[in-house]
Design a protein around this motif. Structure first.
Motif, PDB file in Angstrom:
ATOM      1  N   UNK A  62       5.041  -0.725 -10.504  1.00 30.82           N
ATOM      2  CA  UNK A  62       5.606  -0.705  -9.155  1.00 30.82           C
ATOM      3  C   UNK A  62       4.718   0.109  -8.209  1.00 30.82           C
ATOM      4  N   UNK A  63       4.160   1.200  -8.702  1.00 34.42           N
ATOM      5  CA  UNK A  63       3.218   1.976  -7.886  1.00 34.42           C
ATOM      6  C   UNK A  63       1.985   1.132  -7.547  1.00 34.42           C
ATOM      7  N   UNK A  64       1.473   0.434  -8.552  1.00 34.89           N
ATOM      8  CA  UNK A  64       0.249  -0.353  -8.332  1.00 34.89           C
ATOM      9  C   UNK A  64       0.502  -1.550  -7.419  1.00 34.89           C
ATOM     10  N   UNK A  65       1.679  -2.158  -7.564  1.00 33.38           N
ATOM     11  CA  UNK A  65       2.014  -3.297  -6.697  1.00 33.38           C
ATOM     12  C   UNK A  65       2.105  -2.832  -5.246  1.00 33.38           C
ATOM     13  N   UNK A  80      -4.769   4.373   8.544  1.00 33.87           N
ATOM     14  CA  UNK A  80      -3.424   3.872   8.205  1.00 33.87           C
ATOM     15  C   UNK A  80      -3.277   3.754   6.688  1.00 33.87           C
ATOM     16  N   UNK A  81      -4.286   3.166   6.021  1.00 33.65           N
ATOM     17  CA  UNK A  81      -4.236   3.047   4.557  1.00 33.65           C
ATOM     18  C   UNK A  81      -4.212   4.425   3.922  1.00 33.65           C
ATOM     19  N   UNK A  82      -5.000   5.348   4.448  1.00 37.55           N
ATOM     20  CA  UNK A  82      -5.063   6.689   3.852  1.00 37.55           C
ATOM     21  C   UNK A  82      -3.698   7.354   3.901  1.00 37.55           C
ATOM     22  N   UNK A  83      -3.002   7.302   5.049  1.00 31.02           N
ATOM     23  CA  UNK A  83      -1.708   7.996   5.069  1.00 31.02           C
ATOM     24  C   UNK A  83      -0.695   7.275   4.208  1.00 31.02           C
ATOM     25  N   UNK A 101      -7.519   9.106   0.154  1.00 28.89           N
ATOM     26  CA  UNK A 101      -7.187   8.994  -1.272  1.00 28.89           C
ATOM     27  C   UNK A 101      -8.372   8.394  -2.016  1.00 28.89           C
ATOM     28  N   UNK A 102      -8.809   9.110  -3.045  1.00 28.72           N
ATOM     29  CA  UNK A 102      -9.802   8.576  -3.980  1.00 28.72           C
ATOM     30  C   UNK A 102      -9.106   8.405  -5.323  1.00 28.72           C
ATOM     31  N   UNK A 103      -9.334   7.278  -5.959  1.00 28.49           N
ATOM     32  CA  UNK A 103      -8.884   7.088  -7.338  1.00 28.49           C
ATOM     33  C   UNK A 103     -10.107   6.885  -8.214  1.00 28.49           C
ATOM     34  N   UNK A 104     -10.195   7.645  -9.310  1.00 30.61           N
ATOM     35  CA  UNK A 104     -11.139   7.281 -10.356  1.00 30.61           C
ATOM     36  C   UNK A 104     -10.357   6.338 -11.264  1.00 30.61           C
ATOM     37  N   UNK A 105     -10.763   5.081 -11.259  1.00 31.40           N
ATOM     38  CA  UNK A 105     -10.022   4.027 -11.967  1.00 31.40           C
ATOM     39  C   UNK A 105     -10.148   4.222 -13.481  1.00 31.40           C
ATOM     40  N   UNK A 121       0.767   9.134   0.693  1.00 36.82           N
ATOM     41  CA  UNK A 121       2.213   9.297   0.530  1.00 36.82           C
ATOM     42  C   UNK A 121       2.669   8.699  -0.805  1.00 36.82           C
ATOM     43  N   UNK A 122       2.075   7.569  -1.136  1.00 34.97           N
ATOM     44  CA  UNK A 122       2.432   6.859  -2.374  1.00 34.97           C
ATOM     45  C   UNK A 122       2.037   7.653  -3.632  1.00 34.97           C
ATOM     46  N   UNK A 123       0.864   8.214  -3.630  1.00 32.56           N
ATOM     47  CA  UNK A 123       0.342   8.855  -4.842  1.00 32.56           C
ATOM     48  C   UNK A 123       0.655  10.351  -4.914  1.00 32.56           C
ATOM     49  N   UNK A 124       0.893  10.985  -3.770  1.00 30.65           N
ATOM     50  CA  UNK A 124       1.024  12.447  -3.790  1.00 30.65           C
ATOM     51  C   UNK A 124       2.351  12.999  -3.285  1.00 30.65           C
TER      52      UNK A 124
END
Ligand code: RTP
Ligand code: MG
Length: 140
Positions: A47-50, A129-132, A9-13, A136-139
């Motif tokens: 809630x997503x960000x937390x 682990x963080x990637x999966x 996961x990449x986020x452009x902030x 899941x959280x963002x997509x």
């Protein structure tokens, strides 16, 4: 023996989107040879960000970080490639844009305006682990 293809996961902030750097960041990802799998512009809620930043809950920079991430749209990008998790972290550069190496996204383009939050343009998952978890959280 080939290395396994991973996804990250990449986020452009919000600072990257606001500064019109999404295209430049995508260019660097594509130039490196990674594939775009999915992409969307998101106004993230608390809630997503937390959940996304659960590992930082309770740290002094947590609140300002969440506020910053809520301050505008984020470009969420699912990318794939061999060793892309560590490869994108390397493209991004270290957390603090002031000292991130030239040639990296944060080193070339990132700024820190002296607030508690480092406005460092991008996020990249830091382990399989963080990637999966984050994908899941963002997509999903
Ligand atoms: P990211 O998770 O966003 O890819 O960045 P990172 O791994 O390089 O940094 P991390 O330690 O996970 O921190 C997450 C984000 O919180 C902000 N931060 N501020 N001392 C501070 O004021 C501080 N430390 C971290 C940054 O926006 C960092 O990217
Ligand atoms: Mg991190």
């Amino acid at each position: 023996m080939s290395t396994p293809v991973q996804e990250t996961l990449v986020l452009v902030k919000p600072d990257g989107v606001a500064r019109n750097l999404s295209g430049e960041i995508l260019r660097r990802i594509e130039q490196k040879g990674y594939s775009l799998v999915d992409i969307k512009l998101v106004q993230a809620d608390r809630s997503l960000l937390a959940e996304h930043y659960a590992e930082h809950a309770g740290k002094p920079f947590f609140e300002p970080l969440v506020e910053f991430m809520e301050s505008g749209p984020i470009l969420a990008i699912r990318i794939a490639g061999e060793r892309v998790i560590e490869g994108f972290r390397s493209l991004a550069g270290t957390t603090d844009p002031t000292t991130a190496a030239p040639g990296t996204i944060r080193g070339d383009l990132g700024r820190d305006w002296g607030s508690k939050v480092q406005q460092n343009l991008v996020h990249g998952s830091d382990s399989p682990e963080s990637a999966s978890r984050e994908l899941a959280l963002w997509f999903d």
